[in-house]
Every structure is written in structure tokens, then in C-alpha cells.
Scaffold this active site. Sequence first.
Site, mmCIF file in Angstrom:
data_model
loop_
_atom_site.group_PDB
_atom_site.id
_atom_site.type_symbol
_atom_site.label_atom_id
_atom_site.label_comp_id
_atom_site.label_asym_id
_atom_site.label_seq_id
_atom_site.Cartn_x
_atom_site.Cartn_y
_atom_site.Cartn_z
ATOM 1 N N SER A 174 0.820 -1.354 -0.487
ATOM 2 C CA SER A 174 -0.420 0.040 0.058
ATOM 3 C C SER A 174 1.431 1.589 0.128
ATOM 4 C CB SER A 174 -1.397 -0.379 1.000
ATOM 5 O OG SER A 174 -2.173 0.828 0.998
ATOM 6 N N HIS A 175 0.340 1.810 0.792
ATOM 7 C CA HIS A 175 1.141 3.297 1.161
ATOM 8 C C HIS A 175 2.471 3.399 2.184
ATOM 9 C CE1 HIS A 175 -1.046 2.775 4.534
ATOM 10 N NE2 HIS A 175 -0.136 3.489 5.490
ATOM 11 N N ASP A 339 -1.304 6.831 -3.370
ATOM 12 C CA ASP A 339 -0.615 5.756 -3.183
ATOM 13 C C ASP A 339 0.356 5.134 -4.036
ATOM 14 O OD1 ASP A 339 -2.492 5.087 -3.497
ATOM 15 O OD2 ASP A 339 -2.329 3.430 -1.038
ATOM 16 N N ASP A 341 -0.397 1.905 -4.399
ATOM 17 C CA ASP A 341 -1.154 1.269 -4.818
ATOM 18 C C ASP A 341 -2.405 1.156 -5.377
ATOM 19 O OD1 ASP A 341 -2.038 1.395 -2.255
ATOM 20 O OD2 ASP A 341 -3.339 -0.921 -2.758
ATOM 21 N N ASP A 343 -5.080 3.189 -4.412
ATOM 22 C CA ASP A 343 -6.510 3.104 -3.902
ATOM 23 C C ASP A 343 -6.480 4.175 -2.569
ATOM 24 O OD1 ASP A 343 -4.795 2.485 -1.809
ATOM 25 O OD2 ASP A 343 -6.057 0.828 -1.028
ATOM 26 N N ARG A 344 -5.730 5.162 -2.741
ATOM 27 C CA ARG A 344 -5.576 6.795 -2.201
ATOM 28 C C ARG A 344 -5.495 7.946 -2.790
ATOM 29 N NH1 ARG A 344 -4.081 4.728 4.353
ATOM 30 N NH2 ARG A 344 -4.264 2.454 4.223
ATOM 31 N N LYS A 439 -11.726 0.963 -2.276
ATOM 32 C CA LYS A 439 -11.229 1.928 -1.879
ATOM 33 C C LYS A 439 -10.025 2.788 -3.321
ATOM 34 C CE LYS A 439 -7.390 2.307 1.634
ATOM 35 N NZ LYS A 439 -7.637 0.571 2.244
#
Length: 616
Positions: A174-175, A339, A341, A343-344, A439
Site C-alpha cells: 500500500s502506502h 499512493d 498501490d 487506492d488512496r 477504495k
Amino acid sequence: MTSTICSTTVIAGASSFRSSRTQSNRVAGSVSSSSFSGRSISIRSSTKQSKSRFALQVLSAVVTVPTTPYEGQKTGTSGLRKKTNVFMQENYLANWVQCLFNALPQEELAGSTMVLGGDGRYFNKEAAQIILKVAAGNGVKKVLVGKDAILATPAASAVIRAQKAYGGLIMSASHNPGGPTEDWGIKFNYSSGEPAPEKITDEIFGYTTSISEIKMADFTDVDLSVLGSTTFDDFEVEVVDPVADYLALLQEVFDFELIKSLLARSDFSMQFDSMHAVTGAYSKPIFCDVLGAPESYLFNNIPKEDFAGGHPDPNLTYAEELVAKMFSSDAPTFGAASDGDGDRNMILGDNFFITPSDSVAMIAAKAEACIPYFSSGIKGLARSMPTSAALDRVANKMGLDIYETPTGWKFFGNLMDAGKLSICGEESFGTGADHIREKDGIWAILAWLNMLAYENKEVPEGGKLVSVQDLAMQHWAEYGRNFFSRYDYEGCESEPAEAMMDYVREVQAKCPPGTKMGDYEVAIADDFEYTDPIDGSVATKQGLRFVFTDGSRFIFRLSGTGSSGATVRLYIEQYEEDTSKHGLDAQVALGPLINLALETSKLEEFTGRKEPTVIT
């Protein structure tokens, strides 16, 4: 480590498995050899490749590789996250993937189609080769892989749904930062594109404690840089465009022609920061090639395995380059970041920041009028418990159900699958809808562009544009403002952080309703618990809440999204109806409540931290 053939008899120099390549240019892609002929096998993929213009016949077999368990492979809905060099240990990744396949119903796994991709971080390409071989060894029939092993998390959800795949493996932390000494992660999403439920993740963990063998097909590494299919007897790997299915879905959701007209205006400008992460692979195809934006609107849009040494978390601290541009004297009209991946998201206007809590509320308030996907109505709204109640006020005014869930997108997925939810969000820069089951950073950015385009469609070029700040002030005038902030104390030692949480629980036990805390009166002091209205499952210990009679609140949580240490998160919220105060800086408006929260928790005394790492 000795390997034994389980399902294929190997004859010297030949096999019943044959490799063929189908490509638009009809030229075989380059491969590297890792053939098996009764020798020891180490489950690692080679990075060396030799070019060939000839179709190859590749020696292949399904082998059983002895292995032993690794401690600590506990899997959550965000998957398994550790330091990259942990995953690079012999069999570490292969163990987990085998345990995933063990946990899935075998009658469903056999002959299934899977999706594979990730955020482009270090080790993804090598990991993809391992995953393909373990998938083939466990009866998967076909794997759709994003080109270069790239597939943003929301795009993976879209591909799973569009291609009716059984599920997908997403390689991402992720982030969090990437690189040899930074973070790596993997998770499994099910057939509707949603993260695996706890039932499956718990089973995966159970298998990781006792695994003794890995089933693995042995074939040459697949060239993931070329679109097309490679077949090994009855197993197929298809390298797909990581953008195509996702873009097609976004075109169904938004008014692309209206957005295109906004981006074409000479009096509008924007900056999109991909933070050298996965949306760099999507930004030009979507914003430039389809929507017509000049490439100068994009920056940091070349994905890097280590995110160019940055921390790909789109907030006011780590997206400092974008923040500097947007808070300058010649700031663009609109700014956004995503971010690691994809999704943010973070949304900014000219010298103006939109909190994620406000962003989802503002999108929900205008979605029916502005965004074609919602023109027939909104089913319901939802937010994670720490997210501000701004969305609740929109739901109440629109007569919609509002759901308060624990942090974690899977809780939204259940509501979506039951037809009860359209738009949702988390204060941790996650916003999305029921078009997928993750998301979606680019979705949120397009939602804002769609709203701005709609509000400005009658404004002549050179006229006074309706800005991001204008939309925010209009929203607050109608609904009131929920001042909100989050303090992140990253990399705390786990034991002192847990001791602080235990101390806060002791304080809560002495705070029944009516207790005075400074100028505030306690309405609720508890550890948030949630009963899922769809499947009846219960989630406990989701955050220590102090909710006051005026609606103000502060919350403490320990976050587990990193690969080491603990992050203490403090959330502070206070509602303000007085429009004359809506322009206040959130830190000023929330000052007394922030001080009360810090005094109540003795955070500095327990953790030694005088200041947060990140303030949102």
C-alpha cells in the site's frame, strides 16, 4: 532441497508440457530457464533473460518441494506485510501462497482463473514468477497478469469483476515505502473483487504454522513485458493491459466529455502527483490520452521500484512537493495525489486542503446531480468509525441509511454486495463506491473533476470559476463543518504503545455518561464494537472512543498497516455550525480538544513522543 515429480513423467529433453507464445507481433518473448530434471530446486525466480525469436519447448513438471513453517505469517484483510528481505527468504513467499491455495475450497480452485499484479515495488517481478508456478502446481488453469506485473489495487478489483475471475493476488504494501530494506506485501481478493474475509485469512494463518510441502510447476519464467498468452500444456498465463478494464469502467461511471471540457479550459490547471507509484502507469492513458490534459499536468508519474526513495502516502507530510505547488502564490486550480498501490487519494485546491472525511461527504452530496453512475439514486452511505460524521449529516438530509463500520474496506464490501451501499470512505485518504470492492484513488480524483466540471459548465472561459474552496464553503454553509484532524505517531515501540492503550482503557472505566472532562461531558467512553448487519459477524476492539454530548470526540487506535513497530493514531473531531468560524484552521479550532486527548492518554509519557510524525 530434493524435488520429486508429482503429476508428470519427465523424459530427458522433453515433456508433455509445451510452451507457446501468442502475441500481436508473433515474436516469442524472452524467457529465462529454470528447468527441472531431478535436481535440487530453490523457489526463486531468475532475473536473467535470453532473447529468442523462436517458439520454445520448455521442460515442465509439477513437483513437491519440502519446506518448513516460518513464524509470524499472520494475515489480515490487508494481507501479509513484512520487510522485503523477509519475503525474499527461501520459500517464504511460496509458503504463504501455498497456504492460501490450501485454504481455498479445492473444488473451486481447480480449473479457476486468477488475476495477478501489484504496485510496481521492488521484488514484484520476481515474486510474480514464483506465484505463477505455485498457482500452476495447485490446479489453477489461467492467470491474468498485468503487464510488467503492474496492476493498481482498484484496477485489480475491476479486472477480477470484468473477467469474472475466481480471485486475484495483489502484490503491494500500500502506502508504505518500497525497496530491498523497506516493505513488501501480498493479499488475496475474492470473486467480487473484495479483500478476503477473516474466515479465509484465519485459515491461511493456520496452514502457515504447519506447512510441510509446496506444490509447484517448473517452467521457464514468463516474459511479463509483452502482452499476450503463454501456455504450458493446460496452464495459461495471459499478460494483459493493466489499464484497459479499469478505464472502461471509469468511463461508465463519469461524464468524461464534461471533464474533458474542463481540462481544455485555458483558465483551469491541475497537478497530479503519482508519487513515482503505480498510478504513474495510469495517469497518462487516462488524463492525457483520453481526457486530453497536457502532460505538464502530471509529475512523478514514472513508477519506480523504490518510489524514488519516497514514502508514497498522499498526505500533507509525504506529498510535500505537491503541497508546495498548491500552497504557492501561483497555485493551480486543482491538485491531487495517490499512493503506492493507487487506492488512496488527496484532494487540494488553490491554497486549500480537503480532508478525506469532507471529501467523501462532498462527493456524496453532489453525486446524484453530477456523476452519471449515481443519477438513478444512492443506495446508502458508510464511513469507518474514526472518519468524521460529516457524511452522516449528508445521509440524514438526503434520507439515506448511514453505516459506521470498523476500519477496513471488507466491511463496506459486505454492504455493497447486499445492495445497501453506494459511496463510502475512510479518513485515511480512502474513498470509493460500489463500482468495485476496493477504495479507489483515481475514482475520487475523477469525482472531484466531474463535480468541478458540472459546477463550471455555464461559466464562460475567463469568468469566475467555482473552485475547490468554493465547493467546500458551500457545503459547510449547508451542512455545518466537522473540524477533523488525525495525529500519527509512527514507529513507536510496541510495548509502550500497548501500555498507553491499556491505560486509556482504565480511564474509560472511570468515565460513565455524564462525567466531566474539562469543558466536555462524556456521552460514550468505550472500545468500538461492530456487528455486521449482513453476515452477523462481530468485530471487537476497534478503537477507544471518547464521545461527548456536543458530538465532539477523540479516538485512539493502534494501526497495523506497517511492517514493523506500532503507529499510534489520535483522531479529533468537533462540529461547528457557525459559518463565521468555518474558515478557521482546524488545528486552532480543535486545540482545546487535542490538548485534552493528549492529557487523558499521557501519550508523551508512555511513548516519549512530543510531536506526531504526520498531522492530517
